[in-house]
Design a protein around this motif. Structure first.
Motif, PDB file in Angstrom:
ATOM      1  N   UNK A 190       0.836  -1.200   0.000  1.00  0.00           N
ATOM      2  CA  UNK A 190       0.000   0.000   0.000  1.00  0.00           C
ATOM      3  C   UNK A 190       0.869   1.247   0.000  1.00  0.00           C
ATOM      4  N   UNK A 191       0.579   2.145  -0.925  1.00  0.00           N
ATOM      5  CA  UNK A 191       1.227   3.453  -0.979  1.00  0.00           C
ATOM      6  C   UNK A 191       0.747   4.257   0.227  1.00  0.00           C
ATOM      7  N   UNK A 192       1.678   4.653   1.098  1.00  0.00           N
ATOM      8  CA  UNK A 192       1.311   5.351   2.326  1.00  0.00           C
ATOM      9  C   UNK A 192       0.801   6.765   2.076  1.00  0.00           C
ATOM     10  N   UNK A 193       0.931   7.251   0.834  1.00  0.00           N
ATOM     11  CA  UNK A 193       0.387   8.572   0.491  1.00  0.00           C
ATOM     12  C   UNK A 193      -1.027   8.467  -0.076  1.00  0.00           C
ATOM     13  N   UNK A 216      -6.719   3.061   8.148  1.00  0.00           N
ATOM     14  CA  UNK A 216      -7.014   2.923   6.728  1.00  0.00           C
ATOM     15  C   UNK A 216      -8.530   3.040   6.548  1.00  0.00           C
ATOM     16  N   UNK A 217      -8.944   4.085   5.840  1.00  0.00           N
ATOM     17  CA  UNK A 217     -10.367   4.364   5.655  1.00  0.00           C
ATOM     18  C   UNK A 217     -10.681   4.448   4.164  1.00  0.00           C
ATOM     19  N   UNK A 218     -11.331   3.410   3.657  1.00  0.00           N
ATOM     20  CA  UNK A 218     -11.696   3.337   2.233  1.00  0.00           C
ATOM     21  C   UNK A 218     -10.489   3.587   1.321  1.00  0.00           C
ATOM     22  N   UNK A 219      -9.383   2.958   1.660  1.00  0.00           N
ATOM     23  CA  UNK A 219      -8.162   3.104   0.872  1.00  0.00           C
ATOM     24  C   UNK A 219      -8.249   2.187  -0.355  1.00  0.00           C
ATOM     25  N   UNK A 220      -8.068   2.759  -1.537  1.00  0.00           N
ATOM     26  CA  UNK A 220      -8.132   1.984  -2.776  1.00  0.00           C
ATOM     27  C   UNK A 220      -6.733   1.469  -3.131  1.00  0.00           C
ATOM     28  N   UNK A 221      -6.622   0.154  -3.237  1.00  0.00           N
ATOM     29  CA  UNK A 221      -5.331  -0.482  -3.510  1.00  0.00           C
ATOM     30  C   UNK A 221      -5.474  -1.329  -4.776  1.00  0.00           C
ATOM     31  N   UNK A 222      -4.692  -1.042  -5.819  1.00  0.00           N
ATOM     32  CA  UNK A 222      -4.771  -1.855  -7.043  1.00  0.00           C
ATOM     33  C   UNK A 222      -4.498  -3.330  -6.763  1.00  0.00           C
ATOM     34  N   UNK A 223      -5.240  -4.182  -7.437  1.00  0.00           N
ATOM     35  CA  UNK A 223      -5.072  -5.621  -7.256  1.00  0.00           C
ATOM     36  C   UNK A 223      -3.663  -6.067  -7.612  1.00  0.00           C
TER      37      UNK A 223
END
Length: 397
Positions: A190-193, A216-223
């Motif tokens: 996960x990109x911390x930014x 982490x609140x609704x953090x979008x992480x590419x598959x």
């Protein structure tokens, strides 16, 4: 097990010793000597010097950027780093997520992340522990829900070391809440930014901002930032922890710590005889050295096993238990040696009012170092958990 160094190994030792003497950052040495809190750039200055030499990742395969050292050379290198009292290289990129990526990652993931780990361009943190899920890590509740080509991640991590500086983090998340705990976990980068990532400080007893809580609140992480298969992250987690536990043993630096205690014990304080003359204290040092020697031989056997092609196994739990117990005993003896001069001293004490800590310089950080060392038997899997692993995997109980 042959413990004699070859002429080539002795030549390597001299090369390593010379390189450290000529390249260790002088500004960093000054901060260490003064006990100042280190900034991100301080950590990276030594990392970059090693990366430029190609020596930043001693255990990595040569094909991924490692130096191609033998097991003996790696042992010598760790001894020389401890001898020179260098700042330890942060393990999260080099020793932890890096091996996971080159072992389980796709070619694209290796090409994207490994070079930047080696160079120090990306600073990593570890998102494992949660409130209520530390030693019982498989009970973690941070959730990742698939949404097309992304995961939506929600949850909380805690005790996240130096996350305030991190560019990236590797996180264990639950992707299947219906399966058995270990079978429903995935390993995400996960990109911390990213929007939705919040880092909040936790100040330690020593006054340092070393650890954090991460929300982490609704953090979008590419598959494509998932390592290995979905719901198979526990395999990566166990692999990583085995490497972490081996490194936690810290034999070389513990030997350096014992030497410091001896130097303190040889000093005369308040006109009294040196503490080293006290037979009871001398016995404590001797017992500590005996246990440390036994641990060193166990570490050498583990390294020999790795050299034959086998990765760290249950023996890493042995190293973790004894290594951290010895580290704690060292901080306890140091605090005992400095006596009343070890009264708690925190960063910033007396600043701005011309006050200074009382007593010899080596006593000023004894108490905070002792407090900080209480955690070593907990992180990387508590020692109680390690004993359970040994009972199951080694003793067959």
């Amino acid at each position: 097990m042959d413990l004699e160094f070859s002429p080539e190994d002795l030549a390597f030792r001299e090369e390593a010793r010379r390189f450290i003497a000529e390249n260790y950052p002088k500004a960093l040495r000054g901060k260490q000597d003064e006990g100042e809190e280190l900034a991100k750039e301080d950590f990276l200055s030594w990392h970059r010097a090693l990366a430029k030499q190609g020596w930043i990742a001693p255990a990595w395969p040569k094909e991924y950027g490692g130096p191609g050292w033998t097991t003996t050379q790696r042992f010598i290198w760790s001894e020389e780093l401890a001898r020179a009292d260098t700042l330890p290289i942060l393990p999260f990129g080099i020793n932890m997520v890096g091996p996971v990526i080159y072992t389980f990652g796709t070619p694209e993931q290796k090409a994207r992340f490994l070079p930047r780990i080696l160079s120090g361009e990306d600073w990593w943190c570890q998102g494992y522990s949660e409130p209520g899920a530390g030693s019982d890590l498989a009970s973690l509740r941070t959730r990742a829900v698939r949404d097309g080509d992304h995961y939506i991640v929600n949850g909380q991590k805690t005790w996240t070391t130096l996350a305030q500086h991190a560019d990236w983090g590797f996180f264990l998340v639950r992707t299947d809440p219906e399966s058995k705990p270990q079978e429903g976990i995935s390993f995400l980068l996960i990109d911390m930014k990213s929007p939705g990532v919040t880092v909040r400080p936790i100040i330690t007893l020593g006054g340092e901002h070393e650890v954090n809580e991460v929300w982490l609140e609704d953090v979008r992480v590419p598959v494509d930032q998932r390592i290995y298969e979905e719901n198979k992250g526990w395999t990566c987690a166990k692999f990583l922890l085995a490497h972490e536990r081996t490194g936690i043993a810290g034999v070389a630096r513990s030997k350096r710590g014992v030497e410091r205690i001896k130097n303190i014990a040889r000093s005369e304080m308040d006109g009294d005889k040196p503490l080293i003359a006290n037979p009871f204290f001398k016995r404590k040092i001797a017992e500590l050295e005996i246990d440390l020697t036994a641990l060193e031989y166990t570490e050498l056997r583990t390294l020999a096993s790795e050299a034959s092609g086998r990765g760290p196994g249950p023996e890493s739990s042995l190293l973790k238990i004894k290594g951290t117990e010895i580290q704690q005993r060292i901080t306890e003896l140091a605090l005992e040696a400095v006596g009343h001069y070890g009264a708690p001293y925190f960063r910033g004490f007396g600043e701005g009012d011309n006050e200074h800590p009382i007593g010899p310089d080596y006593a000023h950080r004894a108490a905070p170092t002792y407090f900080n060392g209480r955690k070593t038997s907990i992180y990387g899997g508590s020692n109680e958990i390690q004993r359970n692993i040994i009972a199951k995997m080694v003793l067959g109980l």
